[in-house]
Design an enzyme around this catalytic site. Structure first.
Site, short mmCIF file in Angstrom:
data_model
loop_
_atom_site.label_atom_id
_atom_site.label_comp_id
_atom_site.label_asym_id
_atom_site.label_seq_id
_atom_site.Cartn_x
_atom_site.Cartn_y
_atom_site.Cartn_z
N LEU A 87 0.76 -5.84 -4.23
CA LEU A 87 2.12 -5.36 -4.50
C LEU A 87 2.55 -5.69 -5.91
O LEU A 87 2.33 -6.80 -6.41
CB LEU A 87 3.11 -6.01 -3.52
CG LEU A 87 3.01 -5.64 -2.04
CD1 LEU A 87 4.05 -6.43 -1.25
CD2 LEU A 87 3.20 -4.15 -1.84
N CYS A 88 3.15 -4.71 -6.56
CA CYS A 88 3.82 -4.93 -7.85
C CYS A 88 5.17 -4.24 -7.77
O CYS A 88 5.62 -3.86 -6.69
CB CYS A 88 2.98 -4.39 -9.01
SG CYS A 88 2.84 -2.60 -9.05
N ALA A 89 5.84 -4.03 -8.89
CA ALA A 89 7.17 -3.45 -8.87
C ALA A 89 7.15 -1.94 -8.72
O ALA A 89 7.97 -1.36 -8.02
CB ALA A 89 7.94 -3.84 -10.13
N GLY A 139 3.94 0.06 -8.50
CA GLY A 139 2.71 0.62 -7.95
C GLY A 139 1.60 0.80 -8.96
O GLY A 139 0.44 0.97 -8.58
N TYR A 176 6.68 -3.28 -4.26
CA TYR A 176 7.61 -4.13 -3.52
C TYR A 176 8.87 -3.31 -3.20
O TYR A 176 9.44 -2.66 -4.06
CB TYR A 176 7.99 -5.36 -4.35
CG TYR A 176 8.87 -6.33 -3.60
CD1 TYR A 176 8.30 -7.34 -2.83
CD2 TYR A 176 10.26 -6.24 -3.65
CE1 TYR A 176 9.10 -8.24 -2.13
CE2 TYR A 176 11.06 -7.13 -2.95
CZ TYR A 176 10.48 -8.13 -2.19
OH TYR A 176 11.26 -9.01 -1.50
#
Length: 570
Positions: A457-459, A461, A489
């Site tokens: 997960l990142c901010a 994608g 996220y």
């Protein structure tokens, strides 16, 4: 400068707390969930009106056919976001409620939509008007979602519900459990609607827009733009995902302005509103936060340091598509005193020059929404409808950003060269651990027999895709039953149950405590990563696979403590 950065870093816990605020997170996640609608609708706008630039015009009948999907998707964005925001906020409240007494997020989604219609839709013969169901109703959407979820939380938390006998099927019992909070939240919003219409003579959505219009205008000015995008870079510099804090505050404004710009353009007028999604993606954060599009190329072609050259080669492709974590943490740029000034200054200068082109040279502002991964110069040209000046501006921004970063880059490169020379003299190795060498952990003997699924997960994608790809490559090369997927996220809640391990990229690591509640409830392992650690893993499939295997085989509260890379001092 070092002391300044040290003082700034002390403020990090406070800003991390702000970034985890339930309401700010719900607004941001609500928009992320609705993003496919925005992207889908924008395609039809491009098809309908970009040909006009070249002198081609569709007939009115054909134009109406092309535009209809836009009106039926973007035209009800406010209604959709009311639901997605309520669902996201409900998920946040549920983390603090017992597992056997949760708020029904589908019910809050529906109640929020009903509340939004009460606040934003005027009654007309045979139905209700749609004038404020799109971007003009976004602020009303947030108000409806916040009221609804707080009412539900009050009722569910205190067990103020209609209880049915145990013999009644669960789905029927749930309906009666939701009845009271649904009715009360709807009636509260209806009361607000009645009061506003009688006092202001307009619906709530119109009243809010008129009330905040001075703020919208101020945000669209030179000072407002500098504060917004300077703050975004400032937060990223201290290691916090800046958009998570700034975007929720401006989300309604930027989409209102984008829609207004399109209407101006369609009417044959200049699109003049600067504050839009496009100015963020393709001007202020050209190549990622800090306007770093040019930085990897400077590292690659201008650096004398071997490590800087290697970092440039490893990061120029993702940065060109707006994924600049490899240069942010590999450089590093974040928390590097040398780059503090250009990291803040470049975005501000970029937006000021853009606004000058719009205000004084007659260039159109952004009127089309494009994916943030579109390379910056291309996004600038497409988003402004191929305005001739956009080609000039794209080149000018690149040159200007090089000039802003250059003196600071030279200082840092000189420091790196001197460090490398000292290491040669002292006989130390020059290999760049995060780019060339093996990650400094030993491969775990795989005890995995069944397939394991990993979610990164990142901010947005993009960053998570780097590690997910590395994991997939490592698993394939060493024939280990591990599959990986990338996500962002905010859209992860419904996905988590399908994974055995979740890896948080550095930009969302501050959300560890919140997501751990969800992970523990589902029995899913969770690990967070640090900047250079993460970049090392994305460039080393074997190391990424070892990291995952070690985490899956480890015991303890926080797996990252037992699988930490030996990279202190890098």
């Amino acid at each position: 400068m070092n002391s300044l950065v040290a003082q700034i870093e002390k403020m990090k816990p406070f800003f991390e707390k702000v970034s985890r605020n339930k309401y700010l997170r719900a607004v941001k996640d609500g928009f992320i969930a609705a993003m496919p609608v925005v992207l889908f609708s924008s395609i039809f706008m491009l098809i309908a009106y970009v040909p006009n630039i070249f002198g081609f015009y569709w007939s009115e009948t054909v134009e109406a056919l092309i535009v209809k999907p836009y009106n039926y998707s973007m035209g009800i964005l406010g209604l959709l976001v009311a639901g997605t925001t309520a669902k996201s906020l409900t998920d946040s409240f549920n983390r603090d409620l017992p597992k056997n007494n949760q708020i029904n997020n589908i019910s809050t989604l529906l109640a929020s939509i009903v509340g939004f219609l009460l606040l934003a839709a005027d009654p007309v013969e045979g139905g209700f008007g749609s004038g404020y169901l799109g971007t003009t109703g976004l602020l009303s959407a947030f108000v409806s979602a916040f009221i609804v979820v707080n009412v539900y939380n009050l009722f569910i938390k205190n067990n103020i519900t209609i209880k049915m006998p145990k013999e009644v099927p669960p789905n029927i019992s749930q309906t009666f459990k939701d009845l009271l909070p649904f009715a009360v939240s709807a009636m509260i919003i209806y009361f607000v609607d009645i009061v506003v219409r009688n006092v202001a003579g307009a619906n709530f959505a119109q009243m809010v827009i008129e009330l905040f219009q001075p703020l919208f205008s101020a945000a669209d000015g030179y000072v407002g733009l500098a504060i917004i995008y300077g703050a975004m870079s400032f937060f990223w510099f201290i290691g916090i995902h800046g958009p998570s804090i700034v975007e929720p505050a401006i989300s309604a404004i930027i989409y209102l302005n984008l829609d207004a710009n399109l209407q101006m353009f369609q009417a044959g007028e200049q699109a003049t509103h600067a504050l839009t999604p496009g100015i963020q993606y393709f001007v202020a954060t050209l190549g990622g936060t800090g306007a770093t599009f040019v930085v990897p190329y400077m590292f690659m072609f201008m650096a004398k340091s071997k490590q800087n050259k290697a970092i440039g080669k490893a990061s120029f492709i993702p940065t060109s598509f707006g994924v600049n974590e490899p240069i942010l943490f590999g450089g590093p740029l974040v928390l590097n005193p040398v780059f503090f000034i250009p990291f803040i200054l470049a975005p501000i200068m970029n937006v000021w020059v853009f606004k000058f082109f719009v205000d004084f040279l007659g260039m159109n502002s952004f009127m089309y929404f494009l994916p943030w991964t579109t390379p910056g110069p291309i996004g600038l040209v497409l988003g402004t409808a191929f305005h001739p000046l956009s080609f000039v501006l794209a080149a000018l921004l690149l040159v200007m950003d090089v000039l802003i970063y250059y003196p600071f880059f030279k200082v840092y490169d000189k420091q790196q060269v001197e460090r490398e020379q000292e290491e040669v003299v002292s006989g130390e190795e020059l290999a760049s651990p995060e780019l060339d060498g093996d990650v400094a952990i030993q491969a775990s003997e795989s005890t995995i027999k069944d397939e394991k699924n990993v979610l990164v997960l990142c901010a947005g994608g993009g960053t998570s895709g780097l590690l997910a790809n590395a994991l997939e490559n490592g698993a394939k090369e060493y024939n280990v039953p591990v599959t990986a997927a990338a996500g962002s996220y905010g859209t992860h809640n419904d996905m988590m149950k399908d994974f055995d391990l979740i890896v948080l990229a550095p930009q969302v690591a501050s959300n560890y405590e919140d997501i751990k509640k969800d992970a523990d409830r589902l029995g899913v392992k969770l690990v967070k990563t640090k900047g250079k650690e993460y970049i090392s893993l994305t460039n080393n499939p074997k190391g990424a696979l070892d990291f995952v295997l070690s985490t899956l085989n480890s015991e303890g509260e926080e797996a990252s403590d037992t699988t930490q890379l030996s990279q202190e001092g890098i």
